[in-house]
Design an enzyme around this catalytic site. Structure first.
Site, short mmCIF file in Angstrom:
data_model
loop_
_atom_site.label_atom_id
_atom_site.label_comp_id
_atom_site.label_asym_id
_atom_site.label_seq_id
_atom_site.Cartn_x
_atom_site.Cartn_y
_atom_site.Cartn_z
N LYS A 122 -23.02 9.43 34.62
CA LYS A 122 -24.16 9.53 35.55
C LYS A 122 -23.74 9.09 36.94
O LYS A 122 -22.74 8.36 37.11
CB LYS A 122 -25.35 8.69 35.08
CG LYS A 122 -25.10 7.19 34.89
CD LYS A 122 -25.29 6.32 36.10
CE LYS A 122 -25.16 4.83 35.76
NZ LYS A 122 -25.02 3.96 36.92
N ASP A 141 -29.14 1.56 30.74
CA ASP A 141 -28.90 2.95 31.16
C ASP A 141 -29.12 3.95 30.02
O ASP A 141 -29.15 5.16 30.26
CB ASP A 141 -27.46 3.12 31.65
CG ASP A 141 -27.28 2.67 33.10
OD1 ASP A 141 -28.30 2.59 33.82
OD2 ASP A 141 -26.13 2.41 33.49
O1 C5P Z 1 -28.67 -3.49 29.81
P1 C5P Z 1 -27.22 -3.75 30.00
O2 C5P Z 1 -26.58 -4.37 28.80
O3 C5P Z 1 -26.47 -2.58 30.51
O4 C5P Z 1 -27.13 -4.80 31.17
C1 C5P Z 1 -26.04 -5.68 31.37
C2 C5P Z 1 -26.52 -6.87 32.16
O5 C5P Z 1 -26.87 -6.45 33.50
C3 C5P Z 1 -27.77 -7.51 31.62
O6 C5P Z 1 -27.46 -8.49 30.67
C4 C5P Z 1 -28.40 -8.11 32.84
O7 C5P Z 1 -27.76 -9.33 33.15
C5 C5P Z 1 -28.03 -7.14 33.94
N1 C5P Z 1 -29.10 -6.15 34.20
C6 C5P Z 1 -30.20 -6.55 34.95
N2 C5P Z 1 -31.20 -5.65 35.19
C7 C5P Z 1 -31.12 -4.37 34.75
C8 C5P Z 1 -30.00 -3.96 34.02
C9 C5P Z 1 -29.00 -4.88 33.77
O8 C5P Z 1 -30.31 -7.70 35.37
N3 C5P Z 1 -32.11 -3.50 35.01
#
Ligand code: C5P
Length: 344
Positions: free
Chosen positions: A25, A165
Site C-alpha cells: 500500500k 493496516d
Molecule cells: O497495529 P499494528 O500492530 O500495526 O501497530 C504497531 C504499533 O504502532 C502499535 O502497537 C501502536 O504502538 C502503534 N500504532 C498506533 N496507532 C495506530 C497504529 C499503530 O499507535 N493507528
C-alpha cells in the site's frame, strides 16, 4: 450453504493448494487526529494498493505445526522478517483456525505450509507484513474449504486483531482509512488511468510502533495541515479528480504525513535524502506510512520506471547518498484502483 463464486471447496480435512498475491500500500496522506485511551492513534489517511506484491503459496504441512518458508524474489536473498512464531502469516492462520472454531465448526483444519516470496521491503511503511497476513487469512480459509463460514464482519474483526493496516487490505484499492485503521471506506480512484510511483526505501527498518512513540513524545508537525490535505483529497476524489489534477497536488500531498518528523528523527539523514531525491527528480517527494519509504508520483508506471533508472545511476555514481548500510530498494510501481488488477 454454498461457497462464494470462484472459491474451491476442499473435502473436510483436506488441503487445497492456494496461491495469493499480497499487494503493498501507499499512503498518499497520513494525518494523526487523536489518541485512544489504549494508546493507539486515530488516523485519517488516503491509501491505495500497488502492483508491487508479495506472493504466498499455501499447501499441506504434513505435520502438526503450521510452517513458514520465506524466500526473496528471483535471486535476491530472503529478507529478515523477524522470528517465525511472531510472524503475522502464522498468526493469521492461527486466528483463522480460532475463528472457525468460534463459528461452531469442528471439522479438521490441518496444519499449513506457506511459502512466502517477499518483494515488498520489510518495515518500510508499505504494509507488506499486514498484507501478507490478510492474504494468509483468506488463503487458509480457502485451502481448508471453509471460506463460506466467516461472514464479512467476522473477517474484518479477525483482520483488525492482526494489525491496524489489515482491514484496509481486505478490500484494497483506493480508500479513506480512519479510526485506528478499522474504518475503511472505498473512494473513487482518480480518473484517467493508473498513476505511476517511484519508491525508494533506504535499507533502515522503521518499526511502526517506534514512529508512533516518537510522535506521541512530541516529534510531530505543528497544526493540522495533513488532516486538511487528507480530507480535501477525499472530497476531490469523490467529485471525480483526474490523475493529472492529482499530480498537480503532489506537492501538497508530499507534505501531508504527520509521521514524517518521527521517521526523520529515527533515521538520521532521511530529510537530507528526501531533499536530494526531490532535486534529482525535480518533483515533490513524500513518505509512505511510518517510513522510511519515499515516493514520487508520475502520470504512468513507464514514466516512473525512467526516473527509477535515473536514481539507480545517481546512486551508483555517488551523486545521491541514502541512509543504510546496504543499497536502497528502488522500484517503479502502479497505483492500482482495483486489487484484482494486481498481476499474479
Ligand atoms: O497495529 P499494528 O500492530 O500495526 O501497530 C504497531 C504499533 O504502532 C502499535 O502497537 C501502536 O504502538 C502503534 N500504532 C498506533 N496507532 C495506530 C497504529 C499503530 O499507535 N493507528
Amino acid at each position: 450453504m454454498t461457497a462464494p463464486r470462484g472459491r474451491v471447496t476442499a473435502p473436510p480435512g483436506r488441503v487445497t493448494p492456494v496461491v495469493r498475491v499480497a499487494p503493498a500500500k501507499l499512503n498518499l496522506t497520513l494525518a494523526v487526529v487523536g489518541r485512544r485511551p489504549d494508546g493507539f492513534h486515530l488516523l485519517h489517511s488516503v491509501m491505495t494498493t500497488l502492483d508491487l506484491a508479495d506472493r504466498l503459496a499455501l499447501g499441506p504441512a504434513f505435520g502438526p505445526a503450521d510452517l513458514l518458508h520465506v524466500v526473496g524474489a528471483g535471486s535476491s536473498p530472503a529478507p529478515d522478517v523477524g522470528p517465525e512464531r511472531e510472524n503475522l502469516v502464522l498468526r493469521a492462520i492461527a486466528a483463522a483456525r480460532r475463528a472457525i472454531r468460534a463459528a461452531g465448526d469442528d471439522r479438521p483444519l490441518p496444519a499449513l505450509a506457506v511459502r512466502l516470496e517477499k518483494r515488498i521491503p520489510v518495515a518500510a511503511g508499505l504494509g507488506g507484513g499486514s498484507s501478507d497476513a490478510v492474504a494468509a487469512l483468506d488463503g487458509a480459509l480457502e485451502a481448508w474449504g471453509v471460506a463460506d463460514l466467516l461472514d464479512a464482519g467476522t473477517r474484518m474483526a479477525v483482520a483488525a486483531s492482526l494489525g491496524s493496516d489489515c482491514p484496509f487490505f481486505l478490500g484494497g484499492g483506493w480508500a479513506v482509512v480512519e479510526g485506528r485503521g478499522e474504518h475503511v471506506v472505498p473512494v473513487e480512484p482518480p480518473r484517467g488511468g493508473s498513476l505511476g510511483v517511484v519508491l525508494v526505501t533506504p535499507a533502515v527498518a522503521v518499526p511502526t510502533r517506534a514512529a508512533f512513540e516518537r510522535y506521541a513524545a512530541g516529534t510531530r508537525p505543528a497544526g493540522a495541515a495533513a488532516l486538511a490535505s487528507s480530507t480535501h483529497l477525499v472530497t476531490e476524489l469523490r467529485a471525480g479528480l483526474s490523475t493529472m489534477r492529482l499530480l498537480e497536488r503532489a506537492g501538497v500531498l508530499a507534505l501531508a504525513n504527520d509521521l514524517a518528523p518521527a521517521a526523520a528523527d529515527l533515521v538520521p539523514d532521511l530529510t537530507r535524502a528526501r531533499r536530494a531525491l526531490s532535486r534529482l527528480l525535480d518533483r515533490p517527494v513524500g513518505q509512505s506510512g511510518s517510513g522510511p519509504t519515499l515516493w514520487a508520483l508520475y502520470a504512468s508506471k513507464a514514466d516512473a520506471a525512467g526516473d527509477a533508472a535515473i536514481i539507480r545511476a545517481a546512486l551508483a555514481d555517488g551523486l545521491v547518498r541514502l541512509p543504510g548500510e546496504r543499497p536502497p530498494f528502488v522500484a517503479a510501481a502502479a497505483l492500482v484502483g482495483v486489487p484484482s488488477s494486481v498481476p499474479s
